[in-house]
Design a protein around this motif. Structure first.
Motif: not given
Length: 81
Positions: A31-56
């Motif tokens: 579980n720890y390895l899965e959590f860490m890998i998924e968390d790391t992958a999310l850091n590489f992903s592009e922000p959601s459209e909602e987040y981009k709109a909020m930041m804009d």
């Protein structure tokens, strides 16, 4: 979203270290390895459209002088800290 199994090989010392960290978080090693890998992958992903709109919107308000900000000092003072 589907899941895929992968076989990985790690040094024994690495496994020992990761097992200790997993126990500190009250997780199994798997579980720890899965959590860490998924968390790391999310850091590489592009922000959601909602987040981009909020930041804009925030950038636009800042550029037009309509963004209201508060210092940490003022916020702590407001909440009695």
């Amino acid at each position: 979203m589907g899941k895929t199994k992968k076989l990985i090989e790690l040094e024994n010392k690495t496994i020992e270290i990761l097992e200790k960290q997993a126990k500190l978080q009250k997780r199994s090693l798997k579980n720890y390895l899965e959590f860490m890998i998924e968390d790391t992958a999310l850091n590489f992903s592009e922000p959601s459209e909602e987040y981009k709109a909020m930041m804009d919107d925030m950038i636009e308000r800042d550029e037009n002088g309509r963004l209201i900000t508060h210092s940490l000092k003022d916020i702590l003072k407001q909440y009695g800290r």
